[in-house]
Motif scaffolding. Structure first.
Motif, PDB file in Angstrom:
ATOM      1  N   UNK A 155       0.835  -1.166  -0.077  1.00 16.33           N
ATOM      2  CA  UNK A 155       0.119   0.032  -0.056  1.00 16.33           C
ATOM      3  C   UNK A 155       0.867   1.314   0.174  1.00 16.33           C
ATOM      4  N   UNK A 156       2.027   1.397   0.927  1.00 17.63           N
ATOM      5  CA  UNK A 156       2.700   2.638   0.862  1.00 17.63           C
ATOM      6  C   UNK A 156       3.492   2.605  -0.585  1.00 17.63           C
ATOM      7  N   UNK A 157       3.998   1.747  -1.169  1.00 20.74           N
ATOM      8  CA  UNK A 157       4.683   1.931  -2.304  1.00 20.74           C
ATOM      9  C   UNK A 157       3.828   2.274  -3.394  1.00 20.74           C
ATOM     10  N   UNK A 158       2.506   1.614  -3.345  1.00 12.36           N
ATOM     11  CA  UNK A 158       1.661   2.029  -4.703  1.00 12.36           C
ATOM     12  C   UNK A 158       0.882   3.462  -4.524  1.00 12.36           C
ATOM     13  N   UNK A 159       0.464   3.737  -3.275  1.00 13.15           N
ATOM     14  CA  UNK A 159       0.022   5.117  -3.093  1.00 13.15           C
ATOM     15  C   UNK A 159       1.021   6.145  -3.223  1.00 13.15           C
ATOM     16  N   UNK A 160       2.270   5.936  -2.953  1.00 12.94           N
ATOM     17  CA  UNK A 160       3.472   6.843  -3.316  1.00 12.94           C
ATOM     18  C   UNK A 160       3.630   6.871  -4.767  1.00 12.94           C
ATOM     19  N   UNK A 161       3.701   6.015  -5.285  1.00  9.41           N
ATOM     20  CA  UNK A 161       3.982   5.962  -6.818  1.00  9.41           C
ATOM     21  C   UNK A 161       2.855   6.512  -7.700  1.00  9.41           C
ATOM     22  N   UNK A 162       1.623   6.282  -7.276  1.00 11.14           N
ATOM     23  CA  UNK A 162       0.398   7.108  -7.598  1.00 11.14           C
ATOM     24  C   UNK A 162       0.413   8.488  -7.567  1.00 11.14           C
ATOM     25  N   UNK A 163       0.852   8.717  -6.349  1.00 10.51           N
ATOM     26  CA  UNK A 163       0.802  10.247  -5.941  1.00 10.51           C
ATOM     27  C   UNK A 163       1.975  11.003  -6.934  1.00 10.51           C
ATOM     28  N   UNK A 164       3.005  10.281  -7.134  1.00  5.99           N
ATOM     29  CA  UNK A 164       4.166  10.851  -7.725  1.00  5.99           C
ATOM     30  C   UNK A 164       3.884  10.831  -9.489  1.00  5.99           C
ATOM     31  N   UNK A 165       3.284   9.903  -9.924  1.00  6.13           N
ATOM     32  CA  UNK A 165       2.950   9.821 -11.208  1.00  6.13           C
ATOM     33  C   UNK A 165       1.773  10.808 -11.726  1.00  6.13           C
ATOM     34  N   UNK A 166       0.670  10.962 -10.811  1.00  2.80           N
ATOM     35  CA  UNK A 166      -0.208  11.861 -11.213  1.00  2.80           C
ATOM     36  C   UNK A 166      -0.247  13.065 -10.658  1.00  2.80           C
ATOM     37  N   UNK A 167       1.071  13.678 -10.228  1.00  2.00           N
ATOM     38  CA  UNK A 167       0.942  14.919  -9.455  1.00  2.00           C
ATOM     39  C   UNK A 167       0.790  15.839 -10.542  1.00  2.00           C
ATOM     40  N   UNK A 168       0.138  17.025 -10.178  1.00  2.00           N
ATOM     41  CA  UNK A 168       0.125  18.203 -11.076  1.00  2.00           C
ATOM     42  C   UNK A 168       1.162  18.924 -11.482  1.00  2.00           C
ATOM     43  N   UNK A 169       1.414  19.105 -12.775  1.00  2.00           N
ATOM     44  CA  UNK A 169       2.829  19.834 -13.323  1.00  2.00           C
ATOM     45  C   UNK A 169       2.630  21.217 -13.200  1.00  2.00           C
TER      46      UNK A 169
END
Length: 457
Positions: A155-169
Motif C-alpha cells: 500500500x505505501x509503495x503503490x500510493x506513493x507511486x500513484x501520487x508521484x505519477x499523477x502529481x500536477x505539473x
C-alpha cells in the motif's frame, strides 16, 4: 471519506480493475508473509531468507506498476471544469487517487493476512493435513509487527507511486490560474460577447446578424474571420515548438515530438547483457535459487537481467513510434496512414507497458530455454510469483490500451461521421497489432537468446 464514496460509486469495469489490483496485492503480500515464515522456520539460514525477500521485489514492482496504470484510467478522479471552485483541484484529485489506490491494496493485504493465518491453522484449524506447515511456521507464534510491516509495503509503495505519477505539473497549474483567474476575456482584449474597436465580428458570434436570427448570405459565410490578437500572458510553455511561444495562426495543434528513449534504452540493454556475460564467467559465488527450486545464476546475472528489463522499458515508446513511422512510409494509403498516426500518438502511452511485457516475456523464454532438458521443482510460491508478475504486466498493457481507446474516442467518432467504414477502423487496429508483433516479437526472442547464452555455457 470522499475517496471511499468515489470507490463505491464506480462503474463495474472500474470496480473490476480495483479488484484486480487487490488480487495482485494479496498475492504479493502472501509471498512476503511466506518469506517471513521461512525465516522463522530456518533461523540458521538468514542468507536464504534475505534472498527470498529479494525475489519478492519483482512481484512488488509489478503490482505497483499495475496499480499506477489503474489509477490513471480512473474516471472518478479526472480533472473536470468547475471542480477547482469546490476545492477539488489537481492536487486534491491526486490525493484522492492515491487514497483510492491505498484502499484497494490494503484490502488485498488484509486478504493475504487472513489466508496466511488460515493456512497456519490460527483461525479454524490446520487445513490440507498440515502440508503447508513447513514454509508458514505453523508451530511458532507469528510476530504481528513484522507481518504488518511487510504487508504495508505494497500500500505505501503503490500510493506513493500513484501520487508521484499523477502529481500536477507546474505548467498545468500556471495555465489553470491564467485561465480561471478574473473574468472571461476574448483574445482581442474585451470581455466575452464584445469585440475590440475596429474588429469585425465573425458569423454566428454574439452581436452579428447570424446570431440575431437574420438570414445568412454567402457574403456572411465567406467573410474572413477576425484574427485573434496574441495573448500577452502567453508563455513559450503554452505553445511549444513555436518561436516566442506564439500560437499557430491556423489553429493547429503542435505536433508531438518523437520519444527519445531509444538510444538510452539500447545502451542500458547492452550494459545489462555485458554485466550478465561478465558475471557468468567470472563470479564463482553460488547462484540465487528461486523459492520454488529453480537454480539461478550468480548475483551479477540477475543484475544484468534487471538492467535489460529497464532498457526495454525505456526503448518501448521509441520503438512504438518507429512502428507508426514505418507504417506510413512508401506512399501510404488511408488504412496505413490512420494506423501509423494512431501508433505515433499513443507511443508514450502504450510503449512503456509493451517494453515491460517484452522484458518479462524474454525472461520467461530464457528460463524455459535454460531448463529445456530438466524438470526443476517449480513450487507453489514460484508459480504464484510468476502469475503475479506476468498477470500484472499483461493487465497493465490492456489497461493502457483501454485508456488509449478512450482518449481517441472523439477522433473515431469524427471518422465515422465523415463516412469511414467500421471495417477500415478494425483493419487499422489489426494492422497496428501486427506491426507491434513484427517489431517486439523478434526483439523479445533476440534478447532472450542473448540473456540465456552465458548461462548455458
Amino acid at each position: 471519506m470522499l475517496a471511499l464514496r468515489l470507490a463505491r460509486a464506480g462503474q463495474p469495469l472500474v470496480q473490476l480493475r480495483r479488484l484486480l489490483v487487490a488480487s495482485a496485492s494479496a498475492g504479493t503480500g502472501f509471498l512476503l508473509l511466506c518469506t517471513l515464515g521461512h525465516a522463522m522456520t530456518h533461523p540458521e539460514s538468514s542468507t536464504a531468507s534475505v534472498l527470498r525477500l529479494a525475489w519478492c521485489a519483482a512481484p512488488l514492482a509489478a503490482t505497483v506498476y499495475f496499480a499506477v496504470a489503474v489509477a490513471r484510467t480512473d474516471p472518478g478522479t479526472r480533472p473536470r471544469p468547475g471542480l477547482s471552485a469546490i476545492g477539488l483541484g489537481p492536487g486534491r484529485l491526486t490525493a484522492i487517487s492515491a487514497t483510492t489506490t491505498a484502499l484497494a491494496t490494503t484490502l488485498g493485504s488484509t486478504l493475504a493476512l487472513l489466508l496466511f493465518l488460515h493456512l497456519r491453522g490460527d483461525l479454524t484449524g490446520m487445513p490440507f493435513d498440515g502440508a503447508a506447515a513447513d514454509f508458514l511456521a505453523a508451530d511458532r507464534p507469528l510476530p504481528l509487527p513484522a507481518a504488518l510491516t511487510l504487508l504495508s509495503l505494497v500500500p505505501i509503495a503503490a500510493s506513493a507511486a500513484t501520487a508521484l505519477a499523477l502529481r500536477p505539473r507546474a505548467e498545468s497549474r500556471a495555465r489553470g490560474r491564467r485561465h480561471t483567474g478574473g473574468s472571461a476575456t476574448r483574445p482581442g482584449g474585451g470581455p466575452a460577447g464584445q469585440h475590440p474597436v475596429g474588429a469585425q465580428a465573425g458569423p454566428g458570434e454574439p452581436g452579428t446578424p447570424a446570431a440575431a436570427g437574420a438570414p445568412v448570405t454567402a457574403d456572411t459565410l465567406l467573410a474572413p474571420a477576425p484574427q485573434p490578437a496574441a495573448d500577452a500572458s502567453a508563455t513559450p510553455a503554452d505553445h511549444p515548438g513555436r518561436p516566442g511561444g506564439a500560437p499557430d495562426p491556423r489553429g493547429l495543434v503542435p505536433a508531438q515530438t518523437a520519444p527519445g528513449g531509444l538510444p538510452w534504452g539500447a545502451a542500458v540493454v547492452a550494459v545489462g547483457l555485458a554485466v550478465e556475460t561478465y558475471a557468468s564467467r567470472s563470479d564463482p559465488t553460488p547462484g540465487l535459487a528461486l523459492p520454488g527450486g529453480f537454480a539461478g545464476g550468480p548475483a551479477g546475472v540477475l543484475v544484468g537481467w534487471a538492467l535489460t528489463a529497464v532498457g526495454l522499458a525505456l526503448a518501448g515508446p521509441a520503438l512504438t513510434h518507429l512502428c507508426g513511422l514505418l507504417l506510413q512510409s512508401v506512399r501510404p494509403g488511408a488504412l496505413r496512414l490512420i494506423a501509423g498516426r494512431v501508433l505515433q500518438t499513443e507511443a508514450r502511452r502504450i510503449g512503456q507497458p509493451l517494453g515491460v511485457l517484452c522484458a518479462v516475456a524474454s525472461g520467461a523464454y530464457a528460463m524455459a530455454t535454460l531448463y529445456s532438458g530438466e524438470r526443476p521443482d517449480f513450487g507453489p510460491l514460484s508459480t504464484l510469483g510468476a502469475l503475479v508478475v506476468g498477470g500484472c504486466t499483461l493487465l497493465t498493457l490492456v489497461t493502457a490500451a483501454v485508456e488509449a481507446r478512450q482518449a481517441r474516442a472523439d477522433t473515431t467518432a469524427a471518422l465515422l461521421r465523415l463516412g469511414a467504414p467500421v471495417t477500415m477502423l478494425r483493419s487499422a487496429a489489426a494492422l497496428r497489432v501486427g506491426a507491434l508483433l513484427a517489431v517486439f516479437g523478434p526483439l523479445t526472442w533476440v534478447v532472450a537468446q542473448l540473456a540465456a547464452l552465458p548461462l548455458t555455457r
